[in-house]
Design a protein around this motif. Structure first.
Motif, PDB file in Angstrom:
ATOM      1  N   LEU A   1      46.693  48.182  55.938  1.00  0.00           N
ATOM      2  CA  LEU A   1      46.430  46.842  55.764  1.00  0.00           C
ATOM      3  C   LEU A   1      45.846  46.483  54.804  1.00  0.00           C
ATOM      4  O   LEU A   1      45.347  45.259  54.571  1.00  0.00           O
ATOM      5  CB  LEU A   1      45.677  46.477  57.150  1.00  0.00           C
ATOM      6  N   HIS A   2      45.278  47.419  53.735  1.00  0.00           N
ATOM      7  CA  HIS A   2      44.486  46.987  52.754  1.00  0.00           C
ATOM      8  C   HIS A   2      44.976  46.205  51.581  1.00  0.00           C
ATOM      9  O   HIS A   2      44.164  44.865  51.262  1.00  0.00           O
ATOM     10  CB  HIS A   2      43.988  47.982  51.667  1.00  0.00           C
ATOM     11  N   ASP A   3      46.433  45.796  51.292  1.00  0.00           N
ATOM     12  CA  ASP A   3      46.815  44.942  50.596  1.00  0.00           C
ATOM     13  C   ASP A   3      47.889  43.901  51.233  1.00  0.00           C
ATOM     14  O   ASP A   3      48.510  43.108  50.743  1.00  0.00           O
ATOM     15  CB  ASP A   3      47.716  45.697  49.503  1.00  0.00           C
ATOM     16  N   VAL A   4      47.452  43.626  52.645  1.00  0.00           N
ATOM     17  CA  VAL A   4      48.277  43.037  53.602  1.00  0.00           C
ATOM     18  C   VAL A   4      48.292  41.540  53.038  1.00  0.00           C
ATOM     19  O   VAL A   4      49.449  40.894  53.052  1.00  0.00           O
ATOM     20  CB  VAL A   4      47.674  42.812  55.025  1.00  0.00           C
TER      21      VAL A   4
ATOM     22  N   TRP B   1      36.378  46.213  51.166  1.00  0.00           N
ATOM     23  CA  TRP B   1      35.721  46.597  50.012  1.00  0.00           C
ATOM     24  C   TRP B   1      36.453  47.379  49.144  1.00  0.00           C
ATOM     25  O   TRP B   1      35.889  47.996  48.017  1.00  0.00           O
ATOM     26  CB  TRP B   1      34.334  47.427  50.457  1.00  0.00           C
ATOM     27  N   HIS B   2      37.815  47.241  49.523  1.00  0.00           N
ATOM     28  CA  HIS B   2      38.905  48.326  48.506  1.00  0.00           C
ATOM     29  C   HIS B   2      38.734  47.871  47.077  1.00  0.00           C
ATOM     30  O   HIS B   2      39.174  48.737  46.279  1.00  0.00           O
ATOM     31  CB  HIS B   2      40.221  48.473  49.247  1.00  0.00           C
ATOM     32  N   THR B   3      38.635  46.652  46.890  1.00  0.00           N
ATOM     33  CA  THR B   3      38.560  46.176  45.321  1.00  0.00           C
ATOM     34  C   THR B   3      37.392  46.470  44.413  1.00  0.00           C
ATOM     35  O   THR B   3      37.531  47.237  43.552  1.00  0.00           O
ATOM     36  CB  THR B   3      39.076  44.644  45.332  1.00  0.00           C
ATOM     37  N   THR B   4      36.288  46.104  45.129  1.00  0.00           N
ATOM     38  CA  THR B   4      34.999  46.336  44.380  1.00  0.00           C
ATOM     39  C   THR B   4      34.100  47.445  44.867  1.00  0.00           C
ATOM     40  O   THR B   4      33.301  48.101  43.866  1.00  0.00           O
ATOM     41  CB  THR B   4      34.212  44.873  44.490  1.00  0.00           C
TER      42      THR B   4
ATOM     43  N   ALA C   1      41.853  56.049  46.900  1.00  0.00           N
ATOM     44  CA  ALA C   1      43.365  56.131  47.321  1.00  0.00           C
ATOM     45  C   ALA C   1      44.177  55.165  46.558  1.00  0.00           C
ATOM     46  O   ALA C   1      45.270  55.216  45.909  1.00  0.00           O
ATOM     47  CB  ALA C   1      43.551  56.032  48.911  1.00  0.00           C
ATOM     48  N   ASP C   2      43.578  53.914  46.659  1.00  0.00           N
ATOM     49  CA  ASP C   2      44.287  52.868  46.079  1.00  0.00           C
ATOM     50  C   ASP C   2      44.331  52.883  44.486  1.00  0.00           C
ATOM     51  O   ASP C   2      45.532  52.475  43.837  1.00  0.00           O
ATOM     52  CB  ASP C   2      43.305  51.467  46.027  1.00  0.00           C
ATOM     53  N   MET C   3      43.661  53.611  43.890  1.00  0.00           N
ATOM     54  CA  MET C   3      43.634  53.955  42.343  1.00  0.00           C
ATOM     55  C   MET C   3      44.395  55.323  41.979  1.00  0.00           C
ATOM     56  O   MET C   3      45.011  55.108  40.878  1.00  0.00           O
ATOM     57  CB  MET C   3      42.178  54.106  41.815  1.00  0.00           C
TER      58      MET C   3
ATOM     59  N   TRP D   1      40.577  38.157  45.759  1.00  0.00           N
ATOM     60  CA  TRP D   1      40.692  37.391  46.869  1.00  0.00           C
ATOM     61  C   TRP D   1      41.439  38.140  48.358  1.00  0.00           C
ATOM     62  O   TRP D   1      41.220  38.056  49.472  1.00  0.00           O
ATOM     63  CB  TRP D   1      41.235  36.003  46.675  1.00  0.00           C
ATOM     64  N   HIS D   2      42.324  39.055  47.843  1.00  0.00           N
ATOM     65  CA  HIS D   2      43.128  39.412  48.845  1.00  0.00           C
ATOM     66  C   HIS D   2      42.248  40.503  49.706  1.00  0.00           C
ATOM     67  O   HIS D   2      42.548  40.861  50.966  1.00  0.00           O
ATOM     68  CB  HIS D   2      44.416  40.056  48.432  1.00  0.00           C
ATOM     69  N   GLY D   3      41.227  41.115  48.984  1.00  0.00           N
ATOM     70  CA  GLY D   3      40.567  42.130  49.573  1.00  0.00           C
ATOM     71  C   GLY D   3      39.355  41.415  50.686  1.00  0.00           C
ATOM     72  O   GLY D   3      39.351  41.777  51.729  1.00  0.00           O
TER      73      GLY D   3
HETATM   74 FE   LIG Z   1      44.123  45.516  46.532  1.00  0.00          FE
END
Ligand SMILES: [Fe+2]
Ligand SMILES: [Fe+2]
Length: 186
Positions: free
Chosen positions: A49-52, A109-112, A127-129, A83-85
Motif C-alpha cells: 500500500l505504500h504507493d497506493v 513515512w516511507h518518503t521522508t 525497501a522502497d530505495m 503527497w502520496h505518502g
Molecule cells: Fe512512494
C-alpha cells in the motif's frame, strides 16, 4: 480476500512501472522482515500500500489534503512528490479497512522517514530505495549495507537522499533531518 482486492486495485490504478516497483518493494520488505524479526504479513501489507496514491492526480491529492485538514511541513507543501505518502494511510483505511497504526505509520513515512522509526517504518523506507528495479549509482552498496545492518542501511539511504536533494537544490524535509539525527545518536 482483502489482499487480492488490493493487488487488483493496484494493478488497475498504478502505471505498469509503478506496479512492478510495488511488487519489488513487497519482496524486498518480506526479505528484510525475515532478517529483522518483523511480521511478514504486516511487511507485505505496508509494502503493497505504500504507493497506493502514487498515480493519483495532483488536484485530487490537494483536495484530499484540504478535506482532511492535514498539517504539512514547509517542504511537504512545496514538494508534490511527498503527497502520496501523506495520503496513502487515508486511502488504506477508507478503501481497504486497514486500521493497524503500525502498518499505517510505515506507509505514511516511507518518503521522508521520521524521528524514532519502528522496524517496519525502516523496512518500508529502505525497501522502497533498494527493490530490484531501482537502478542508480550507489544502489549496490546500499543493498549490501541494508542486508548487513538495517539501521546503518537506513542511515546510508538517508545520506544518499540528502546528497541528491542538495545537488538538485531542493528542500530537505525536517522529518528526514530528525530521522537521520536520531539514527546517528543511537
Ligand atoms: Fe512512494
Ligand atoms: Fe515506492
Amino acid at each position: 480476500m482483502e489482499k487480492e482486492k488490493i493487488y487488483d486495485y493496484l494493478k488497475e490504478n498504478l502505471k505498469d512501472k509503478r506496479f512492478i516497483h510495488t511488487l519489488g518493494v513487497v519482496s524486498t520488505a518480506k526479505k528484510l522482515a525475515q532478517l529483522n524479526g518483523e511480521d511478514l504479513e504486516k511487511a507485505e501489507m505496508a509494502a503493497l500500500l505504500h504507493d497506493v496514491c502514487k498515480n493519483m492526480n495532483k488536484e485530487d491529492m490537494k483536495k484530499l489534503i484540504e478535506k482532511y485538514d492535514i498539517k504539512l511541513t514547509l517542504s511537504e507543501k512545496n514538494t508534490e512528490e511527498l503527497w502520496h505518502g501523506i495520503l496513502a494511510p487515508i486511502i488504506a483505511k477508507e478503501k481497504f479497512n486497514i486500521t493497524d497504526e503500525y502498518i499505517l505509520s510505515a506507509i505514511r513515512w516511507h518518503t521522508t522517514g521520521k524521528e524514532d522509526m519502528s522496524v517496519l517504518d525502516k523496512i518500508i523506507y529502505i525497501a522502497d530505495m533498494i527493490e530490484p528495479s531501482r537502478n542508480y549509482d550507489g544502489v549496490e552498496e546500499l543493498r549490501e549495507k541494508v542486508l548487513e545492518n538495517l539501521d546503518e542501511g537506513v542511515l546510508l539511504g538517508m545520506n544518499h537522499t540528502i546528497k541528491y536533494l542538495l545537488i538538485k537544490n531542493a528542500m530537505i524535509d525536517e522529518n528526514t533531518v530528525k530521522a537521520r539525527n536520531y539514527l546517528l545518536k543511537k
